[in-house]
Design a protein around this motif. Structure first.
Motif, PDB file in Angstrom:
ATOM      1  N   ASP A   1       0.603  -1.069  -0.082  1.00 52.66           N
ATOM      2  CA  ASP A   1      -0.019  -0.113  -0.023  1.00 52.66           C
ATOM      3  C   ASP A   1       0.749   1.343   0.118  1.00 52.66           C
ATOM      4  O   ASP A   1       0.324   2.404  -0.187  1.00 52.66           O
ATOM      5  N   GLN A   2       1.989   1.032   0.231  1.00 52.56           N
ATOM      6  CA  GLN A   2       3.094   2.225   0.249  1.00 52.56           C
ATOM      7  C   GLN A   2       3.927   2.739  -0.964  1.00 52.56           C
ATOM      8  O   GLN A   2       4.283   3.844  -1.043  1.00 52.56           O
ATOM      9  N   VAL A   3       3.875   1.574  -1.818  1.00 56.93           N
ATOM     10  CA  VAL A   3       4.977   1.661  -2.823  1.00 56.93           C
ATOM     11  C   VAL A   3       4.155   2.208  -4.118  1.00 56.93           C
ATOM     12  O   VAL A   3       3.435   1.607  -4.495  1.00 56.93           O
ATOM     13  N   ARG A   4       4.677   3.682  -4.474  1.00 54.45           N
ATOM     14  CA  ARG A   4       3.717   4.225  -5.431  1.00 54.45           C
ATOM     15  C   ARG A   4       4.476   4.057  -6.763  1.00 54.45           C
ATOM     16  O   ARG A   4       3.822   4.002  -7.957  1.00 54.45           O
ATOM     17  N   ALA A   5       5.809   3.701  -6.641  1.00 59.40           N
ATOM     18  CA  ALA A   5       6.554   3.590  -8.125  1.00 59.40           C
ATOM     19  C   ALA A   5       8.157   3.070  -7.855  1.00 59.40           C
ATOM     20  O   ALA A   5       8.277   3.324  -6.627  1.00 59.40           O
ATOM     21  N   LEU A   6       8.673   2.326  -8.866  1.00 57.54           N
ATOM     22  CA  LEU A   6       9.627   1.520  -8.880  1.00 57.54           C
ATOM     23  C   LEU A   6      10.540   1.690  -9.999  1.00 57.54           C
ATOM     24  O   LEU A   6      10.061   2.017 -11.062  1.00 57.54           O
ATOM     25  N   GLU A   7      11.932   1.859  -9.699  1.00 53.29           N
ATOM     26  CA  GLU A   7      12.682   1.580 -10.879  1.00 53.29           C
ATOM     27  C   GLU A   7      13.193   0.033 -10.412  1.00 53.29           C
ATOM     28  O   GLU A   7      13.652  -0.452  -9.531  1.00 53.29           O
ATOM     29  N   VAL A   8      13.311  -0.570 -11.604  1.00 55.12           N
ATOM     30  CA  VAL A   8      13.744  -1.982 -11.480  1.00 55.12           C
ATOM     31  C   VAL A   8      14.586  -2.626 -12.485  1.00 55.12           C
ATOM     32  O   VAL A   8      14.607  -2.151 -13.810  1.00 55.12           O
ATOM     33  N   VAL A   9      15.813  -3.363 -12.118  1.00 61.43           N
ATOM     34  CA  VAL A   9      16.533  -3.958 -13.240  1.00 61.43           C
ATOM     35  C   VAL A   9      16.167  -5.372 -13.626  1.00 61.43           C
ATOM     36  O   VAL A   9      15.876  -6.119 -12.646  1.00 61.43           O
ATOM     37  N   LEU A  10      15.504  -5.656 -14.725  1.00 62.18           N
ATOM     38  CA  LEU A  10      15.107  -6.787 -15.149  1.00 62.18           C
ATOM     39  C   LEU A  10      16.390  -8.030 -15.373  1.00 62.18           C
ATOM     40  O   LEU A  10      17.509  -7.787 -15.331  1.00 62.18           O
ATOM     41  N   ALA A  11      15.855  -8.974 -15.466  1.00 61.74           N
ATOM     42  CA  ALA A  11      16.921 -10.081 -15.781  1.00 61.74           C
ATOM     43  C   ALA A  11      17.724 -10.185 -16.701  1.00 61.74           C
ATOM     44  O   ALA A  11      18.976 -10.618 -16.470  1.00 61.74           O
ATOM     45  N   ASP A  12      17.587  -9.374 -17.840  1.00 56.66           N
ATOM     46  CA  ASP A  12      18.412  -9.242 -18.822  1.00 56.66           C
ATOM     47  C   ASP A  12      19.324  -7.764 -18.599  1.00 56.66           C
ATOM     48  O   ASP A  12      20.254  -7.488 -19.592  1.00 56.66           O
ATOM     49  N   GLY A  13      19.163  -7.215 -17.635  1.00 54.92           N
ATOM     50  CA  GLY A  13      19.773  -5.948 -17.493  1.00 54.92           C
ATOM     51  C   GLY A  13      18.938  -4.708 -17.897  1.00 54.92           C
ATOM     52  O   GLY A  13      19.538  -3.500 -17.310  1.00 54.92           O
ATOM     53  N   ARG A  14      17.934  -4.793 -18.522  1.00 51.71           N
ATOM     54  CA  ARG A  14      17.033  -3.548 -18.670  1.00 51.71           C
ATOM     55  C   ARG A  14      16.745  -2.895 -17.736  1.00 51.71           C
ATOM     56  O   ARG A  14      16.359  -3.654 -16.578  1.00 51.71           O
ATOM     57  N   ILE A  15      16.677  -1.439 -17.551  1.00 51.72           N
ATOM     58  CA  ILE A  15      15.976  -0.872 -16.409  1.00 51.72           C
ATOM     59  C   ILE A  15      14.746  -0.210 -16.646  1.00 51.72           C
ATOM     60  O   ILE A  15      14.358   0.383 -17.891  1.00 51.72           O
ATOM     61  N   ILE A  16      13.766  -0.292 -15.969  1.00 53.31           N
ATOM     62  CA  ILE A  16      12.421   0.078 -16.326  1.00 53.31           C
ATOM     63  C   ILE A  16      11.890   0.597 -15.124  1.00 53.31           C
ATOM     64  O   ILE A  16      12.258   0.604 -13.644  1.00 53.31           O
ATOM     65  N   HIS A  17      10.705   1.684 -15.242  1.00 56.19           N
ATOM     66  CA  HIS A  17      10.073   2.473 -14.186  1.00 56.19           C
ATOM     67  C   HIS A  17       8.599   2.149 -14.214  1.00 56.19           C
ATOM     68  O   HIS A  17       7.830   2.130 -15.382  1.00 56.19           O
ATOM     69  N   THR A  18       8.158   1.702 -13.217  1.00 57.57           N
ATOM     70  CA  THR A  18       6.896   1.435 -12.931  1.00 57.57           C
ATOM     71  C   THR A  18       6.062   2.492 -11.981  1.00 57.57           C
ATOM     72  O   THR A  18       6.720   3.149 -11.401  1.00 57.57           O
ATOM     73  N   GLY A  19       4.781   2.578 -12.320  1.00 62.19           N
ATOM     74  CA  GLY A  19       3.989   3.559 -11.489  1.00 62.19           C
ATOM     75  C   GLY A  19       4.198   5.060 -11.781  1.00 62.19           C
ATOM     76  O   GLY A  19       5.197   5.461 -12.869  1.00 62.19           O
ATOM     77  N   THR A  20       3.403   6.037 -11.046  1.00 65.48           N
ATOM     78  CA  THR A  20       3.800   7.432 -11.243  1.00 65.48           C
ATOM     79  C   THR A  20       3.749   7.909  -9.613  1.00 65.48           C
ATOM     80  O   THR A  20       3.583   7.239  -8.928  1.00 65.48           O
TER      81      THR A  20
END
Lengths: 457, 457
Positions: free
Chosen positions: B159-178
């Protein structure tokens, strides 16, 4: 084209609950907004989860697209059938299966509407708070992650869905979530399906959280000297930790329309419409605190509505506003924007949107769920004037671009459908590819509500 | 075995921030509970998202497993390395990157602990409420969907996490949420990664919701004649809509231990430990209502703690309880159960668990976050006695089976790791296969925290 074999299989299972009549197909291709109609090739009316599973399995075997349908009140073409196929209308799956007052839960079929659920709950002391305005089906509301006026206090559909039964693209039936208040048992599949718009599977049962009917309810309307003042009052109230059950903004254009068409008799100023829920003391205390905040921002005297029927008239007027606004231009349709921004950016976003709309010459009253940073411009367009539609879409896209710059989102509550598909790459970047990978993992043939939400070949 | 090429690439990037020393490996193979140690083959200490991305990409290219590590306080072996490979220790990524008080948000690196975040926030009037007891890292807490004592009011990490930066299994960096309070823009990837235990990617930045420090705080301890009475008081309070910030149960065995080891000086009865947050009036009103409820269920007089240091002593004692209980049997370790059931079933679940533990002859004090229906038995076992460990695991599995029968979950907040892997099929059925399909979609080579959460070959 649906292969004749597939149609025969469906017909032998469903009899008259399979329809290929033109009027029925047309009805299931229509959109509430500007989107061109895209009817399916057949409509089915299942009674049970087992039937949904068999329908989906038949469609999977024959490569036929499957689109879910609740009440048809989605705004971005979610229920249309751009690739034909079968639309599954859930209207017959409209049973409240189980009320569990001791755990404040209810288990429903997807075709139950929010109003019929609340009617059924009336005697229990409990209610279901999410209120998108339309009397939508609960399955549809979960599929689009709907919210509306009360989300500022109670949260969105995502916060209410505790567990799901889902029919997957291959016809398998799964169950996600539990009745416990929390769980750390693996990926949160419930949250993945909520908001997936029927592109990953179809919900056939929902277990929803219920809330205690508030001891006291009080509503108010409050006019402001300026838009800035109204929005700053909202921002201040939210930052100070007030917990209104509703805090809605309507601009001057909307006020004029509500006065003329709905007898609202409001001063021609921007207004906030508010409601507080809680104990008598809490409601009184919050209302008083909000009164102080409003006064500091050019707010006029509150007009209070503590009688249920006055409140009901107020919110009914608010809920009708979309259709009331539409009716000001006979024959018009609308492009409805739906950005949501961080609360601190709300004034900036609304002021720019209003200026852009004014410059365009289109009519576009602005109203919204401002406690969440979410608002809508109802851009009125002639359905047969491609230039007007293009201009409205340009305005909508500009509002989205600005919202993304401000750390917000393209859609606070309406969802993607195909109307906002072209904005997803800008909002999500590489994360949109991840959504595509999840889609392919659960629906490798791309038959579940194709052409919506994710990039698809 | 990590190929030498991979090690060389990592070493040339990280220098002394790559470690293969035995003590470091052992430290990163240890568990807080009964799980046998499983050290990685190398530990790396990145400073930046970019470095994490390059580390993961190198590991992907060489087929090397990758395990994330926060503070090592997970209870189900989440951080261990059953297939060797590289452990990424996030301790150097411990910066609070941005506090956004006007939107009540904070952006942090994953290695920030909850206590250091709250220290940094002290002057802002805001705080981060989730409190699992241990001073865990926020990345680890999000990865396991942690909660703890305050979840009953403020919700869990989910309930607290509004957005994330995540490194995926292949090394790509994504951003989720706003940064917006809500969004309907596609699949809720933020919620998918929260609770995914590093099996889908590694969080490198988190945007978290903050809360206003409550105007008033009041804590209390209240003894009850019977366990039934204490639990019924909780059930009644929750059903009546009380909103305690904490409502914790401790059984008589726990009370005895806290008295002996921690000078608690509590009557030898089952107790509830409570805290209320809000305005002065709201806190007083809730406390009074709870007092009435307690009295109706055999509760004794409240002992109130309105002074910050008294409260701090109370919750510190509660947080130390796990280690205090462990210390009652020198050299022992523990199997810690973590079921969560619908609130109406809580009494039934706890009474059966207590009877089963009593019958087994093992020591197993019970305590928990009962407002959420979540509780723990700390089953004390000799690390070197396989029979005791087997008996404790049998008890734990029986509690889970009962919880599932009651509509609950195998783990309310500790997560799956490998300790609860064998229970996932019983809890999720075919939905566990769906989790496996998502895992394969995002980590086709199965290198992200392998052997945890999902079925894997």
């Amino acid at each position: 084209m649906i292969p004749q074999d597939a149609l025969s299989e469906l017909a032998s299972m469903l009899g008259e609950r399979l329809s290929t009549g033109k009027s029925d197909l047309d009805l299931h291709g229509r959109s509430e907004t500007y989107h061109a109609p895209m009817p399916p090739e057949a409509v089915v009316y299942p009674d049970t989860t087992e039937e949904v599973s068999r329908i989906v399995a038949i469609c999977a075997r024959h490569g036929v697209p499957v689109v879910g349908w609740g009440t048809g009140t989605a705004l971005e073409g979610h229920g249309s059938a751009p690739r034909g196929g079968v639309t599954i209308d859930f209207r017959r799956m409209d049973k409240v299966l189980e009320v569990v007052p001791e755990d404040m839960l209810v288990r429903v079929q997807p075709g139950v509407t929010r109003e019929s659920l609340n009617t059924e709950l009336r005697a229990t002391g409990l209610f279901f708070p999410v209120d998108p305005g339309a009397n939508a089906s609960l399955g549809g509301m979960a599929a689009t992650r709907a919210s509306g006026t009360t989300a500022v206090r109670y949260g969105t559909m995502a916060d209410q869905v505790r567990a799901l039964e889902v029919v997957l693209a291959d016809g398998r039936i799964i169950h996600t979530g539990t009745r416990a208040r929390k769980s750390s048992a693996g990926y949160d599949l419930t949250r993945l399906f909520v908001g997936s718009e029927g592109t990953l599977g179809l919900m056939t049962e929902l277990t929803l959280r219920l809330w205690g009917q508030p001891e006291a309810v009080s509503a108010a309307v409050c006019g402001f000297d300026t838009t800035d003042g109204a929005i700053d009052a909202v921002i201040t109230a939210m930052q100070m930790g007030l917990t209104p059950a509703r805090i809605e903004y309507v601009d001057v254009a909307t006020v004029r329309i509500l006065n003329a068409a709905d007898g609202a008799a409001l001063p021609e100023r921007p207004h906030l419409l508010l409601e507080f829920h809680g104990t008598e003391e809490a409601v009184a205390a919050e209302a008083a605190r909000f009164g102080d905040i409003a006064a500091e921002h050019g707010g006029g005297a509150y007009a209070w509505a503590t009688q249920a029927e006055d409140r009901s008239r107020l919110w009914s007027m608010r809920h009708r506003a979309y259709h009331t606004i539409l009716a000001t231009r006979p024959g018009a349709t609308a492009v409805v924007t739906d950005v949501c921004v961080p609360i601190s950016k709300l004034g900036e976003a609304i002021m720019r949107a209003a200026a852009d709309i004014h410059a365009s010459g289109l009519d576009g009253p602005i109203l919204g769920h401002v406690g969440d940073g979410n608002y809508h411009a109802i851009l009125l367009v002639d359905r047969d004037d491609p230039d007007e539609i293009a201009e409205a879409k340009r305005l909508s896209d500009a509002m989205v671009a600005h919202a993304l710059d401000l750390g917000g989102t393209a859609t606070g509550e309406h969802g993607v459908g195909f109307g906002k598909l072209h904005l997803m790459e800008a909002e999500h970047g590489a994360a949109w590819d991840v959504m595509g990978a999840l889609k392919r993992a659960l629906d490798p043939d791309g038959l579940m509500n194709p052409g919506k939400l994710v990039r698809q070949n």
